[in-house]
Design an enzyme around this catalytic site. Structure first.
Site, PDB file in Angstrom:
ATOM      1  CG  HIS A 194      -0.531   0.311   2.503  1.00 51.43           C
ATOM      2  ND1 HIS A 194      -0.224  -0.644   3.439  1.00 51.43           N
ATOM      3  CD2 HIS A 194      -0.292   1.495   3.102  1.00 51.43           C
ATOM      4  CE1 HIS A 194       0.165  -0.061   4.547  1.00 51.43           C
ATOM      5  NE2 HIS A 194       0.146   1.234   4.379  1.00 51.43           N
ATOM      6  CD1 TRP A 212      -8.501   0.423   9.116  1.00 48.08           C
ATOM      7  CD2 TRP A 212      -6.757   0.659  10.495  1.00 48.08           C
ATOM      8  NE1 TRP A 212      -7.836   1.569   8.774  1.00 48.08           N
ATOM      9  CE2 TRP A 212      -6.779   1.752   9.596  1.00 48.08           C
ATOM     10  CE3 TRP A 212      -5.758   0.589  11.466  1.00 48.08           C
ATOM     11  CZ2 TRP A 212      -5.828   2.765   9.634  1.00 48.08           C
ATOM     12  CZ3 TRP A 212      -4.818   1.607  11.507  1.00 48.08           C
ATOM     13  CH2 TRP A 212      -4.859   2.671  10.596  1.00 48.08           C
ATOM     14  CG  ASP A 259       0.250  -3.985   2.770  1.00 44.72           C
ATOM     15  OD1 ASP A 259       0.771  -3.517   1.733  1.00 44.72           O
ATOM     16  OD2 ASP A 259      -0.464  -3.311   3.531  1.00 44.72           O
ATOM     17  CG  ASN A 261       5.623   2.760  12.796  1.00 43.28           C
ATOM     18  OD1 ASN A 261       5.137   3.245  13.799  1.00 43.28           O
ATOM     19  ND2 ASN A 261       6.925   2.524  12.669  1.00 43.28           N
ATOM     20  CB  SER A 262       2.709   1.776   6.330  1.00 43.38           C
ATOM     21  OG  SER A 262       1.438   1.494   6.815  1.00 43.38           O
ATOM     22  CG  ASP A 301      -3.805  -2.217   9.293  1.00 45.10           C
ATOM     23  OD1 ASP A 301      -3.852  -1.041   9.690  1.00 45.10           O
ATOM     24  OD2 ASP A 301      -4.739  -2.786   8.737  1.00 45.10           O
TER      25      ASP A 301
END
Lengths: 743, 743
Positions: free
Chosen positions: A99, A227, A235, A677-678, A695
């Site tokens: 993402h 979430w 991801d 932080n992703s 997430d």
């Protein structure tokens, strides 16, 4: 998912970010809370002081390694400017979240070749695709405290407005000095302006897309699972950093060569397992655990409900548009994903603050601080006036919050033609000034970014989207209360308070027809050319977007002036508030997140989110199969189904977990993270990459405001899922060989 | 929740139920499945044969106790005729589910005093409320096999239609003989008519409401939580059985006295705990694990989707009506709860059969049977023609299924004025016959029930509900395909295939206006009086409902005749199909549920319903607090909140679980149950009541068609939640004293 989208686009807080009011109020707030469980987005230099805690959690390594930004593993940790990532090969290969690469996928997509849907794999370096202008990789190489440089000998008699200018001047001077060696320099405030640090970063400007799995893996579960746990999202994605043949960080050029980092992470084929100690190193964006209660209260009672309402409407508006037009659909896709993400997170925060009782707990915390101040005449004399004064600032700001929010939406809407006009127009006013006098956002150091942003904008700019979203904003403008009217818009559109909704609607439609057909700013060349024009030349264009921007400029300036004055007051009050909290509390405390490099650590661990329920700490391919349907977002790629069938039929893979007897997909840990932080590397005790943070959990996202040490969990993708997908599904064997050191 | 509502209203299958086609096809089907895990709704007399399995599960008692229906504990187990229950005091006190006493609560409610909402507690016996006509308690006192009496020397040359009559005649004779001693006698078929048993039951007719907690406890979670886990429903309530002073089972009379059962269950204050062996004794309604695949396929592809669609519409229709009228709301409340329950269960079954793959597994099972038959010339000769013949019957029935379903909906709709007219009209035709010649439903033994049903109907009969629901049915009639038209209705209403929807709508409205204003059957006295009238007298009334019933009677008779013929074929084919299955399989197998007394046993155990998730085996008061909101169905009563606060403040209670440090609310077990089991006693190894069965799980309700030995769970309320609520919330100390033997 999608931490990154709720974080600022800036790689780290510039002075403007640091001086934003909400941040100015960020203070050390530890009150009655002990340093519990795994709370703490620690500054790397704080880690050595946590040695005994780390040892108690079974850490056998050297904690000081985390403080050495040019060593191993920290030298491998990078920022994407709004997301986190890390080097995983000596040839500049970078791993981050799927993402986090949406912009690059969008930039390289066409209606016939939608990379966001089908994914992308470069089988050779020549096939790697430039991410487009504005994509960056930042490598933090130095941190030093500069509190004395910023606050030393500041005249206490200055007015709040003058204090703002004084601090801004010092920050600019320090930044300019720091950047002479070629690094990007950022000054950021911590603990409500009580402490200031300078960060030096190498800024790599040629970043290319290497590999992203299809949406059926990288965004499996989509908004439904966002979430949520149990989760089954692959991801992850890969970039590569490029520099000039001489090794300089330069703009995109065909002849550029892969950057050779001094440090890169080994990707562990053992992944992360229940009970493991794990570290996450990355760039968390923003938390507000240490702000005054009244600030949080306003967020919960006004800000978040407003976000929920407006995001819901905007999503509906853009989804309708997307169904009608495939090209528009691609242009607004990243924005839609961001809106959805923000909506879900806002709902989660509201849920935690209200149903979860965190707002009440925050109130109780502040009452304990007030009681502590009241109980001692010296405390009373030192701090008695601080909170009332801060609260007065918050109340003052609230007076025009509806107007100010809508004005920002209209003038500076991200990805809109009015946003472009505002940048161009303000640039024309700031450019003639001396660099030291310019607004920080328009200083020379940012000029290439400004230009790139206007270039990159072409991929998301859409006149249909502008029309419907501006109409939505202006409908709200039409309903502003008498005390907050925007006179210019009332006049230009022909709105008034006593007008019927239908009449306002008609007037807005007519106004937008004129505005959107009368501007040339949908053309990239025009936007770029205008970045060199004077204010007078811009006004002479008779461009409707510029004319509206110019008309609204005085009000926008007034709002900015007011904000600077409040920030100046914050510089005066903030350190005293922090002082009260520090005095009441004790022990080592992590500052609120502010987009700078942090390290957090915790354990791979399940959780009981509610009575009667237990979230297991890991998910597996089995769950992907269980969830799979024939439609997005649960449509698993054919190749994955085949790979799973082969696995079930006995095909050997080194990525099988012997306990689960399956390939692990995602895992939960107790680490403390937030938006930004992703894509962060999740490391084991040996500093190996065992997963990627991607997430938080819906039930505990309110941890941004008050950390729940019992139930807060972060969600990671297991390194084994990356490796298995590369090996068995997408045939990314070239990258596997590179990661595993075979080439 | 709410097993009971999907089960038949009859206490146990009469011959008519047993001869219903779906049941005729119920056969022993164990194929490749071993007797696994905890599958098995065992006939009590089968339990001693399971001794070694019980011992392996830690049972130290005497398994033969379960086969002794007049001993302890089985003597305490009763049926409510559509729900299960048990005696818990020597003075006839009965415990069952809250959702099983809805009819009694509805009967005693008024718009000003809604017992379904506020609950009810009789502080003295004088305050106990009669449940109303038709409420029953059945105590099974004898079971004996009568296969030889039913099937012995049956001429193999009989036509199917004649075979049906021959079997019906023998059942009637046996029943009449069995009832001479005053018991209620029922003949039921097992394993597809391969075996037949006779049940003798005492039928207690004066049943009174003693205590039901408010809906905020008894139906906490409502439809949102129905069939779900984690669950927090206090699904319990109490009745008392009354008999004449001489000890006879007679109708309601003020001077009646509490019935003194020979056996009653001790309620354990220790409840049930993880790992415990538990038994459930009750009256499961209907399963179809042993039916041919084509029957299941038709259910999945046609029956269940139809139920989902029609229930959804009917719920919307009745909810709209309920909002408009408080009195109608009470009248349709039980029906609404039943529709909602059926809807959710149907969705769950569909989900399990399709997504869960159980339909495919059922197909594979049958293919293995076919392969077994095909592989051996003798098997082929013995059984080769059975499945094709059964499938032909199923196909034949499907030809008019849309018409037949709608005809049943219109003529016999439960709780409708047309249902009343049909009963009265058919009764007038059957009554003049000799008892042996009457349709079993209209034999003299059922006359008092027929009368009571018409009396009790007054509480749910509602002209507004009839109008909207009949309109909904007739709209479907208007759309029937040409091959299935109901000519009488076409003529009466003026419908035709080429008619527009709007025209049909108008015609239906006009027809219903005439029908519903032209009948006197909304008056209880008229209905009861008409039960004594001849067919000619009824026709002379010029009542529109009777006229329509009479007009439709020939078609209804034709449908019944056809069904009898198919049942007769079933009597011929069923035992041979069962024979094939028995021959292919082996080992002890429980027959499909058929509303007769069964015992199932298993373990208190959590489950992983999906990858990454674990359902803990118990919930607690903590979860009630977590779920509580200010609105139904999560509105916890004030008194409960106070009691929980007191508990948290340290108030002692013997019902606190020391491990959970809270009062347990619900628990999961591996026992095998279905609709009709609701209210069943959950017993520990000592035969003490440790809870009440009240629900299955959404994810595994398809177990009615194929038992999933890994994931199937039943949901129980823990006895400690009953006792704690009685002691601390509702002040039912009189009942606590009675249960615990203090008075």
């Amino acid at each position: 998912m999608n931490h990154q989208r709720s974080s600022p686009k800036r790689p780290m807080p510039s002075l403007r970010a640091a001086s934003a009011f909400i941040c100015v109020l960020c203070v050390l707030f530890a009150t009655a809370r002990p340093v519990t469980a795994d709370e703490g987005m620690w500054m790397p230099q704080q880690i050595p002081a946590l040695t005994s805690k780390l040892k108690s959690m079974g850490f056998a390594g050297d904690p000081s390694a985390f403080a050495d930004l040019t060593g191993d593993p920290m030298g491998a940790i990078v920022s994407l400017g709004g997301g986190s990532a890390s080097f995983v090969s000596p040839a500049g290969l970078i791993v981050t979240n799927h993402h986090c690469v949406q912009g690059a996928l969008q930039y390289n997509s066409t209606p016939d070749r939608n990379l966001m849907e089908q994914g992308f794999l470069a089988k050779t370096r020549a096939e790697e695709l430039w991410n487009g202008p504005g994509s960056r990789v930042f490598v933090t190489v130095s941190v030093r405290e500069v509190t004395a440089d910023i606050l030393g000998k500041l005249d206490p008699g200055l007015s709040d407005r003058a204090r703002f200018d004084a601090v801004e001047k010092r920050v600019k001077e320090l930044t300019a000095a720091g950047e002479q060696g070629g690094l990007r320099c950022t000054i950021a405030s911590f603990f409500e302006g009580m402490k200031w640090f300078e960060f030096g970063q190498m800024e790599i400007q040629d970043v290319r897309l290497v590999y992203a799995p299809p949406a059926g893996i990288g965004n499996f579960g989509g908004e439904v699972d966002n979430w949520q746990w149990p989760r089954h999202t692959g991801d992850f994605a890969f970039y590569r950093a490029y520099v000039s043949p001489a090794g300089k960080a330069v703009g995109y050029a065909k002849e550029n060569v892969p950057y050779k980092p001094k440090h890169w992470l080994r990707v562990s084929p053992k992944g992360a397992n229940p009970g493991d100690l794990v570290f996450v190193a990355g760039y968390p964006g923003r938390t507000a655990r240490l702000t005054p209660y009244s600030e949080v209260k306003q967020t919960v009672e006004w800000g978040l409900p407003r976000t929920v309402e407006r995001n819901t409407d905007q999503i509906a508006i853009l989804e309708k548009l997307s169904q009608e037009d495939k090209e528009t659909a691609i242009r607004v896709s990243t924005r839609l994903r961001g809106l959805n993400n923000s909506l879900t997170k806002s709902k989660g925060v509201l849920n935690g603050m209200i149903q979860g009782g965190l707002l009440a707990a925050r109130k109780a915390q502040e009452q304990s601080l007030l009681a502590w101040i009241d109980a001692n005449p010296k405390h009373k004399a030192d701090y008695g006036d601080v909170l009332p004064a801060l609260n007065a600032l918050i109340t003052d700001r609230a007076r025009t919050r509806e107007r100010d929010s809508l004005l920002a939406e209209i003038c500076g809407g991200k990805g809109s033609v009015m946003g472009a006009a505002q940048t161009v127009y303000r640039f024309s006013i700031e450019r003639p000034k001396s660099d030291a006098d310019r607004d920080p956002a328009f200083q020379q150091r940012n000029w290439s970014r400004i230009r790139e942003a206007q270039d990159r904008l072409q991929r998301s700019l859409d006149v249909k989207a502008d029309r419907v979203l501006m109409k939505y904003s202006l409908a709200a403008v039409a309903k502003l209360p008498a005390s907050q009217r925007i006179d210019i818009l009332d006049k230009e559109i022909g709105l008034s308070t006593e007008m019927s909704e239908a009449d306002a609607d008609k007037a807005i439609d007519a106004f937008l027809r004129k505005l959107l057909t009368g501007t040339q700013f949908y053309q990239k060349d025009v936007r770029l050319a205008c970045l060199d024009r004077s204010t007078a030349d811009l006004l002479a264009m008779n461009d409707t977007a510029i004319e509206l921007t110019a008309a609204l400029y005085p009000l926008a300036e007034e709002v900015r002036e007011k904000s600077k004055e409040r920030s100046g007051a914050g510089y005066r009050l903030g350190p005293r508030f922090a002082g009260a909290l520090l005095a009441q509390s004790g022990g080592l405390v992590a500052p609120d997140a502010n987009g700078t490099l942090r390290v957090t650590f915790g354990q791979v661990l399940g959780v009981a989110p509610r009575d009667g329920l237990w979230f297991l700490p890991q998910t597996t391919l089995q769950g992907v199969v269980e969830k799979a349907t024939s439609t997005s977002p649960f449509k698993m790629p054919e190749a994955q189904l085949s790979a799973i069938k082969a696995l079930r039929a006995g095909k050997m893979t080194p990525y099988l977990d012997p306990v689960l007897n399956d390939v692990p997909v995602n895992f939960l840990s107790t680490v403390d993270t937030t938006g930004g932080n992703s894509g962060s590397a999740t490391l084991n005790s040996k500093g190996e990459l065992v997963g990627l943070l991607f997430d938080g959990m819906f039930g505990t996202v309110a941890s941004d405001y008050l950390f729940d040490p019992v139930r807060t969990r972060s969600i990671h993708v297991d390194a084994r899922y990356l490796l298995w997908t590369m090996a068995e599904v997408d045939g990314a064997t070239n990258l596997l060989d590179e990661i595993e050191g075979r080439r």
